[in-house]
Design a protein around this motif. Structure first.
Motif, mmCIF file in Angstrom:
data_model
loop_
_atom_site.group_PDB
_atom_site.id
_atom_site.type_symbol
_atom_site.label_atom_id
_atom_site.label_comp_id
_atom_site.label_asym_id
_atom_site.label_seq_id
_atom_site.Cartn_x
_atom_site.Cartn_y
_atom_site.Cartn_z
ATOM 1 N N HIS A 273 0.839 -1.201 0.000
ATOM 2 C CA HIS A 273 0.000 0.000 0.000
ATOM 3 C C HIS A 273 0.875 1.253 0.000
ATOM 4 N N ALA A 274 1.954 1.227 0.800
ATOM 5 C CA ALA A 274 2.856 2.379 0.856
ATOM 6 C C ALA A 274 3.538 2.617 -0.492
ATOM 7 N N LEU A 275 3.986 1.550 -1.147
ATOM 8 C CA LEU A 275 4.644 1.703 -2.435
ATOM 9 C C LEU A 275 3.669 2.205 -3.497
ATOM 10 N N SER A 276 2.445 1.720 -3.457
ATOM 11 C CA SER A 276 1.438 2.211 -4.412
ATOM 12 C C SER A 276 1.193 3.696 -4.215
ATOM 13 N N ASN A 277 1.200 4.123 -2.968
ATOM 14 C CA ASN A 277 1.027 5.547 -2.685
ATOM 15 C C ASN A 277 2.180 6.362 -3.252
ATOM 16 N N ILE A 278 3.395 5.817 -3.160
ATOM 17 C CA ILE A 278 4.574 6.513 -3.674
ATOM 18 C C ILE A 278 4.571 6.549 -5.193
ATOM 19 N N PHE A 279 4.290 5.399 -5.826
ATOM 20 C CA PHE A 279 4.485 5.268 -7.263
ATOM 21 C C PHE A 279 3.291 5.689 -8.103
ATOM 22 N N LEU A 280 2.075 5.535 -7.594
ATOM 23 C CA LEU A 280 0.914 5.631 -8.466
ATOM 24 C C LEU A 280 0.053 6.861 -8.252
ATOM 25 N N ASP A 281 -0.186 7.253 -7.011
ATOM 26 C CA ASP A 281 -1.221 8.233 -6.727
ATOM 27 C C ASP A 281 -0.912 9.629 -7.262
ATOM 28 N N SER A 282 0.350 10.072 -7.206
ATOM 29 C CA SER A 282 0.670 11.443 -7.617
ATOM 30 C C SER A 282 0.429 11.667 -9.107
ATOM 31 N N LEU A 283 0.601 10.635 -9.935
ATOM 32 C CA LEU A 283 0.374 10.784 -11.375
ATOM 33 C C LEU A 283 -1.084 11.106 -11.651
ATOM 34 N N SER A 284 -1.998 10.363 -11.053
ATOM 35 C CA SER A 284 -3.427 10.607 -11.272
ATOM 36 C C SER A 284 -3.806 12.027 -10.895
ATOM 37 N N MET A 285 -3.276 12.500 -9.770
ATOM 38 C CA MET A 285 -3.603 13.858 -9.332
ATOM 39 C C MET A 285 -3.026 14.907 -10.267
ATOM 40 N N ASP A 286 -1.811 14.656 -10.781
ATOM 41 C CA ASP A 286 -1.194 15.637 -11.677
ATOM 42 C C ASP A 286 -1.921 15.698 -13.016
ATOM 43 N N ILE A 287 -2.386 14.561 -13.514
ATOM 44 C CA ILE A 287 -3.172 14.551 -14.754
ATOM 45 C C ILE A 287 -4.464 15.335 -14.556
ATOM 46 N N GLU A 288 -5.131 15.132 -13.431
ATOM 47 C CA GLU A 288 -6.356 15.875 -13.149
ATOM 48 C C GLU A 288 -6.074 17.377 -13.085
ATOM 49 N N ARG A 289 -4.966 17.739 -12.463
ATOM 50 C CA ARG A 289 -4.604 19.162 -12.365
ATOM 51 C C ARG A 289 -4.332 19.740 -13.745
ATOM 52 N N LEU A 290 -3.647 18.987 -14.599
ATOM 53 C CA LEU A 290 -3.366 19.455 -15.959
ATOM 54 C C LEU A 290 -4.655 19.674 -16.737
ATOM 55 N N GLU A 291 -5.596 18.768 -16.610
ATOM 56 C CA GLU A 291 -6.867 18.895 -17.321
ATOM 57 C C GLU A 291 -7.641 20.130 -16.852
ATOM 58 N N ARG A 292 -7.598 20.408 -15.557
ATOM 59 C CA ARG A 292 -8.292 21.593 -15.038
ATOM 60 C C ARG A 292 -7.650 22.873 -15.580
ATOM 61 N N ILE A 293 -6.331 22.903 -15.632
ATOM 62 C CA ILE A 293 -5.638 24.091 -16.161
ATOM 63 C C ILE A 293 -5.982 24.285 -17.639
ATOM 64 N N ASN A 294 -6.006 23.192 -18.394
ATOM 65 C CA ASN A 294 -6.370 23.291 -19.813
ATOM 66 C C ASN A 294 -7.785 23.828 -19.978
ATOM 67 N N GLU A 295 -8.710 23.358 -19.138
ATOM 68 C CA GLU A 295 -10.091 23.851 -19.200
ATOM 69 C C GLU A 295 -10.146 25.338 -18.873
#
Length: 398
Positions: A273-295
């Motif tokens: 669970h800790a490794l998934s938090n390190i490796f996976l979660d930040s990408l999803s959030m950054d993609i969402e942030r990029l989409e909001r900025i584009n909008e």
């Protein structure tokens, strides 16, 4: 890259053995863009960025940016023939020296605080990985590709244990000023094996790596730690489009277990669970942030000055269509017996499916059955999106 085209940044995230999936996606992309394997095919990714195991893939591509098909073929050959002992020492003697001693220190270290025996620095010893990278990568070719314009920039991320900063080491001939944001800093340098060892030093699992820059030495760990904005290096280096290959299934939750009385989580479950938090979660959030900025930018008038230095960045994201945890558990028996025994102590076994053990082992199972399955999955996933890939690169050239 044609004059006037939009620079594409390739972003390869971390994930240990999961990074084999990225190689399958890259092989599929090359097949889609150039099915006849033309020897004159140009590098589709002038800006390449990587973290953790993705940093290794990124550097291998950058070193052979002048021959993209050959670069991907070599990566496929490496991952398809990989074994655990090529990445970390997995024989019984070394695991006793590092892994079990490390666990015993955690359990009973309080009882012998003045022990003079050297304390192990990590669960596993990844010295074989250093030898593999030294023998495989040609950094002279990297310099030549940048000097000739076949590659615009390579960026590798790491996390500084000493300062607490997230570091982006980048190599480019362009006059790109180093950027500095809260807890993030960019460092221009000549990238070498030490940067890759630092970027792929999974916390607790592999030892920290010392990197010297600006006359100071920083102890560094995995580049996915404290990576608040995985897309940021590519954008800072000039990418107007980003092609992102992640290693996390879109839904690695287990809702089917909610109605089952759970046992206390094992170390393997907590570690996964800790490794998934390190490796996976930040990408999803950054993609969402990029989409909001584009909008937001789309709503600003074309002559509006309020957008400041912001610019729209188009993204293409490829992620596994299946849970890599499940594939790892299907191939668990391929792991060397001594290593399997160590992970069984942590709670990983063939009868621990659904209890979280697969998450941890999916990062550390460097065996051919698993890596070949991930390469095949990556290739199949991206070939199903062939028209999207063609459209993304067609718009890039226009």
């Amino acid at each position: 890259m044609a004059e006037g085209s939009s620079p594409v940044g390739l972003v390869l995230t971390g994930g240990g053995a999961r990074a084999a999936y990225q190689v399958g996606v890259l092989a599929g992309v090359a097949e889609i863009l150039d099915p006849l394997r033309s020897p004159t095919m140009g590098n589709p990714f002038p800006i390449i960025c990587g973290s953790s195991a993705g940093a290794v893939n990124a550097t291998a591509l950058a070193c052979r940016a002048d021959t993209p098909h050959l670069a991907i073929d070599r990566l496929c050959n490496l991952w398809e023939n990989l074994h655990t002992d090529m990445v970390y020492r997995s024989d019984a003697r070394d695991l006793l020296r590092t892994g079990l001693r490390w666990l015993l220190m955690l359990a009973f270290g309080w009882a012998m605080p003045t022990s003079r025996n050297p304390r192990p620095r990590s669960l596993l010893n990844n010295a074989p990985l250093c030898r593999l990278l030294t023998a495989t990568l040609n950094f002279r070719r990297l310099r030549n590709n940048i000097a000739s314009g076949r590659l615009q920039a390579l960026a590798i991320t790491a996390s500084g244990y000493t300062t607490g900063e997230h570091l982006t080491f980048y190599q480019s001939d362009d006059s790109i000023e180093p950027w500095h944001r809260t807890l993030r800093r960019a460092v221009p340098c000549a990238i070498g094996v030490e940067h890759l060892m630092a970027s792929s030093s999974i916390p607790f699992v592999f030892p920290a790596q010392a990197v010297t820059f600006n006359g100071e030495t920083e102890w560094c760990g995995d580049g996915s730690m404290r990576q608040l904005a995985p897309l940021s290096p590519a954008i800072h280096l000039g990418a107007e489009r980003v092609f992102v290959i992640g290693t996390g299934h879109q839904d690695d939750t287990h809702p089917e277990l909610r109605h089952i009385a759970p046992a206390y989580p094992s170390l393997a479950q907590i570690g996964g669970h800790a490794l998934s938090n390190i490796f996976l979660d930040s990408l999803s959030m950054d993609i969402e942030r990029l989409e909001r900025i584009n909008e937001l930018l789309a709503r600003v008038p074309s002559n509006g000055e309020n957008a400041g230095s912001l610019r729209p960045v188009i993204s293409f994201v490829a992620t596994p269509s299946r849970s890599l945890d499940e594939i790892a558990m299907d191939n668990l028996e391929q792991m060397p017996r001594a290593a399997r025994t160590l992970f069984k102590v942590l709670g990983v076994s063939s009868d621990s499916r659904g209890s979280g053990g697969g998450a941890l082992i999916s990062y550390l199972l460097f065996e051919t059955g698993y890596t070949r399955a991930l390469i095949a999955l990556g290739r199949a996933d991206i070939l199903r999106r062939g028209e999207e890939v063609k459209a993304f690169f067609k718009e890039t050239r226009e």
